[in-house]
Each structure stands twice: as C-alpha cells, then as structure tokens.
Write an enzyme that holds these catalytic residues in place. Structure first.
Site, PDB file in Angstrom:
ATOM      1  N   TRP A 102      13.891 -20.258  -9.901  1.00 22.74           N
ATOM      2  CA  TRP A 102      12.883 -20.526  -8.872  1.00 22.74           C
ATOM      3  C   TRP A 102      13.488 -20.458  -7.470  1.00 22.74           C
ATOM      4  O   TRP A 102      12.881 -19.896  -6.555  1.00 22.74           O
ATOM      5  CB  TRP A 102      12.147 -21.846  -9.117  1.00 22.74           C
ATOM      6  CG  TRP A 102      11.161 -21.696 -10.244  1.00 22.74           C
ATOM      7  CD1 TRP A 102      11.175 -22.345 -11.438  1.00 22.74           C
ATOM      8  CD2 TRP A 102      10.041 -20.790 -10.296  1.00 22.74           C
ATOM      9  NE1 TRP A 102      10.142 -21.895 -12.232  1.00 22.74           N
ATOM     10  CE2 TRP A 102       9.422 -20.955 -11.563  1.00 22.74           C
ATOM     11  CE3 TRP A 102       9.490 -19.863  -9.410  1.00 22.74           C
ATOM     12  CZ2 TRP A 102       8.286 -20.227 -11.960  1.00 22.74           C
ATOM     13  CZ3 TRP A 102       8.365 -19.130  -9.799  1.00 22.74           C
ATOM     14  CH2 TRP A 102       7.773 -19.316 -11.051  1.00 22.74           C
ATOM     15  N   ASP A 172      11.224 -27.480  -2.785  1.00 24.74           N
ATOM     16  CA  ASP A 172      10.225 -27.097  -3.787  1.00 24.74           C
ATOM     17  C   ASP A 172      10.239 -28.171  -4.871  1.00 24.74           C
ATOM     18  O   ASP A 172      11.187 -28.262  -5.649  1.00 24.74           O
ATOM     19  CB  ASP A 172      10.598 -25.720  -4.361  1.00 24.74           C
ATOM     20  CG  ASP A 172       9.630 -25.261  -5.452  1.00 24.74           C
ATOM     21  OD1 ASP A 172       8.707 -26.024  -5.806  1.00 24.74           O
ATOM     22  OD2 ASP A 172       9.805 -24.123  -5.938  1.00 24.74           O
ATOM     23  N   LYS A 196       2.062 -28.453 -12.591  1.00 24.22           N
ATOM     24  CA  LYS A 196       3.069 -29.060 -13.446  1.00 24.22           C
ATOM     25  C   LYS A 196       2.784 -30.554 -13.590  1.00 24.22           C
ATOM     26  O   LYS A 196       2.602 -31.040 -14.679  1.00 24.22           O
ATOM     27  CB  LYS A 196       4.478 -28.855 -12.875  1.00 24.22           C
ATOM     28  CG  LYS A 196       5.140 -27.513 -13.178  1.00 24.22           C
ATOM     29  CD  LYS A 196       4.354 -26.312 -12.740  1.00 24.22           C
ATOM     30  CE  LYS A 196       4.942 -24.980 -13.103  1.00 24.22           C
ATOM     31  NZ  LYS A 196       5.765 -24.360 -12.072  1.00 24.22           N
TER      32      LYS A 196
END
Ligand SMILES: *Cc1c(COP(=O)(O)O)cnc(C)c1O
Length: 360
Positions: A102, A172, A196
């Site tokens: 990511w 993030d 999530k």
C-alpha cells in the site's frame, strides 16, 4: 439465516447490530416515510444525520477543533493523488516510507505530482518489518512525511507514532483507524477508506489540520480540494449518502461498545489469541517481525502450499470464510477488525488446531 465469521480484509464484516438497524430503518427512516437513500443530501434531516456522524467521530477519536473532518469519495486510492495535490503547498518534495504494497501504491501515485523521496524501504525484507528509524533519510525541507499505519496485505503495523521532526505527518490508516486510541494532534493528516474498519466501501474519511489546506495545486479537481470540501461540509457535490449513514451507525455502535480504549483491549485479546496459537503450533507460521505484527491482519502459512485449498474448503464448511491471502503474496490471512467478535477468533483457533492435528 446463517451468518458466517467473515475474515475478509475489505470490504469486511460489519457489526450485526448495525446491519439489523439499517434493515429496520430501510423503508422508513425516522418516520420520514422514505429511505435514507431517497433523501436529498440538502434536506435538514440528512444534514443533521451527516453532522452527527462527524460529531461522533470527533468524540471517539478526540479530534481537536483545529482539524477538519471530510467525507469524500474515490477511496484511499483517490487520496494517494489528493494528498500531494493539496499538501505540497508550493514545495516539490514529499517524503514517503515504504513498508509494503500500500505504501508502494501511494508512492507511485504521488510521483505524478511530487518529487518523492523514499525515506527507507523494507522491500528487500519482503515487507515483513519496518526499517529502523535511524536509517530513515528525511529532507527537513519537504512538504510532508507519509507512512502507512497498517499494511493490510503484509500484516505489518506501527505500534507507536513515528517522529519526523517538523514535517507534517500524514498517515494512511485505512485498515486500523478506530482500532485503538490515537493522539490526533501528532498528525497533519489522517485518511482511511471506510470499508475495512468503519463501514461499507464508497466513502473515505480525511482528518486534516486546518492550517495545511487552502493551497491546492491549480489542477486539483474540486471534489478532491480539501478547502472547497471543508467549506461545503463535504457536500460540494452529492456525497455517498447511504454510506455516510451506515458509517454513522458504526460510530454509534462503537460508542456503545465503550469507544476506542475498549476496542483496543478486545483487538489485543483477539490478536494475541491467534498469534499464540500460530507460534505454539509448530505447523503454522507468521513471517512478520514480532515488534510490528498487525493486530488487524494476520497473514500465515501452512507447512505445504498444497494444504491451502483443503484448509480453505474445510474452513468454509466450518463457517469461517475469506481466509485466503492477498493474490500478490499468497498464503492465508485472517483480518480481525472491530466487527470480528472474540468468538470468531476462538472458532478459528479451534479449527486451526484441529486441522493441524489431522494434517501434521
Ligand atoms: C484497502 C486499502 C487501500 C485502498 O483503499 P481503496 O478505498 O480501495 O482505494 C489503501 N491503503 C490501505 C492501507 C488499504 O488497506
């Protein structure tokens, strides 16, 4: 109806109480005679709902008053572009830490707008650890420092907030926001896709310090311009109204559970239970540096790859689903977000013990 224990990394399990409430309110929200989906985002009732969600998020995370909270679209991936567009503020350089797939994607997108300095990378260690702080190379003149709080694919998580001098810290937190208490005042910007640990996909939360916004690059699309969205209550255009509502229900549920401190206790218990079982098994293996093991995403391997499919098939029969690892790394992975009850982890640990006994 037969609900399973859903270990999906995202979109992921939602609290059953939230789904039941959404079902009960689906056709007639608060005696309005219509569904939330059918309401104007400019209506008084809807604006009140949206503002309540923001108030609940502020309360849960103790967000200081000089931070703006935005509810945007485009996912965390949209923010990979929006962050350099908004935060470069006349500078060219931004610093990124590379700890997994990511952060890698965030870096690739930022390169379209910024001169990216990679402070350090754990790629050579197959993204199973975080580079030692002493080895980070940080240009003190850069516009900001970006890191990924929890690498959802690798299962690597920061257990403390890094120190990066005076650079605004950008994180993030897509896969660990709301999983534990956090000192928001340490950050310039925090962002997270909701799917999530906060709600359904389609809505993204940005928490940004007020003094950092208002200097977006001229090419910045209006919908990604933090100042424009902040000035319009995140309703520069039609927001994802139903997703915002569901996110609000999750926040209300979290408050009822005792907030983020209670969540952290539960999340630690769940993760400890699973890691202990893996470590004691002599059968399963988690490759991550123990200092940085994620409380949210637990990747693990079987002694032989050909056991993976039988494991997944048998798990499914036992009501334990979505345990396959990310396609880029293989293996297995259990995601243990807030909505996964301890009973789900206990069922998984029992199943894994039985599978090891019969296949060891
Ligand atoms: C899932 C995820 C993303 C991507 O989110 P989208 O909303 O699909 O763009 C980014 N970062 C992390 C850490 C993630 O877990």
């Amino acid at each position: 109806m037969n609900r399973v224990f859903n270990f999906s990394p995202g979109p992921s399990a939602l609290p059953e109480a939230v789904l039941a409430r959404a079902r009960d309110e689906l056709l007639d929200w608060h005696s309005s005679g219509m569904s939330v989906m059918e309401m104007s985002h400019r209506s008084k009732a809807y604006v009140a709902l949206a503002e309540q969600a923001e108030a609940d998020l502020r309360e849960l995370m103790a967000i200081p008053a000089h931070y703006r909270v935005l509810f945007l679209q485009g996912g965390a991936s949209g923010q990979f572009a929006a962050i350099p567009m908004n935060l470069l503020r006349g500078k060219q350089r931004a610093v990124y830490l590379d700890t997994g797939l990511w952060s890698d994607k965030a870096i690739a997108e930022a390169r379209h707008y910024a001169d990216v300095q990679v402070a350090a990378s754990s790629r050579a260690a197959h993204y199973t650890t975080i580079p030692e702080r002493a080895d980070w190379d940080i240009d003190p003149q850069a516009a900001y420092f970006h890191y990924t709080s929890n690498e959802t694919i690798g299962g690597v998580q920061f257990q403390t907030i890094p120190t990066v001098g005076d650079l605004p810290l950008v994180s993030d937190m897509s896969s660990d926001i709301l999983s534990r208490p956090l000192d928001v005042s340490r950050f310039g910007l925090i962002y997270a896709g909701a799917q999530k640990n906060m709600g359904p996909s389609g809505i993204t939360v940005v928490i940004v310090r007020d003094d950092l916004i208002g200097q977006a690059l001229p090419v910045t699309p209006g919908v990604l311009d933090y100042r424009k969205q902040a000035d319009n209550g995140s309703m520069l255009n039609t927001p994802p109204t139903f997703n915002w509502y569901l996110l609000g229900l999750v926040l209300e549920w979290l408050k009822g559970q005792g907030g983020l401190a209670a969540m952290e206790t539960l999340n630690r218990t769940k993760a400890d239970r699973l890691y202990s079982a893996i470590d004691a098994s002599g059968f399963y293996d988690n490759p991550v540096d123990v200092r940085y093991r994620s409380l949210m995403n637990v990747p693990f391997r079987l002694p032989r790859q050909e056991l993976e499919q039988p494991f997944l098939d048998a798990a499914r029969k036992a009501g334990l689903v979505n345990l396959e690892g990310h396609r880029s790394v293989g293996g297995l992975r259990a995601s243990l977000y807030n909505a996964m009850p301890l009973a789900g982890v206990e069922a998984l640990v029992d199943f894994m013990g039985e599978f090891a006994r019969t296949h060891g």
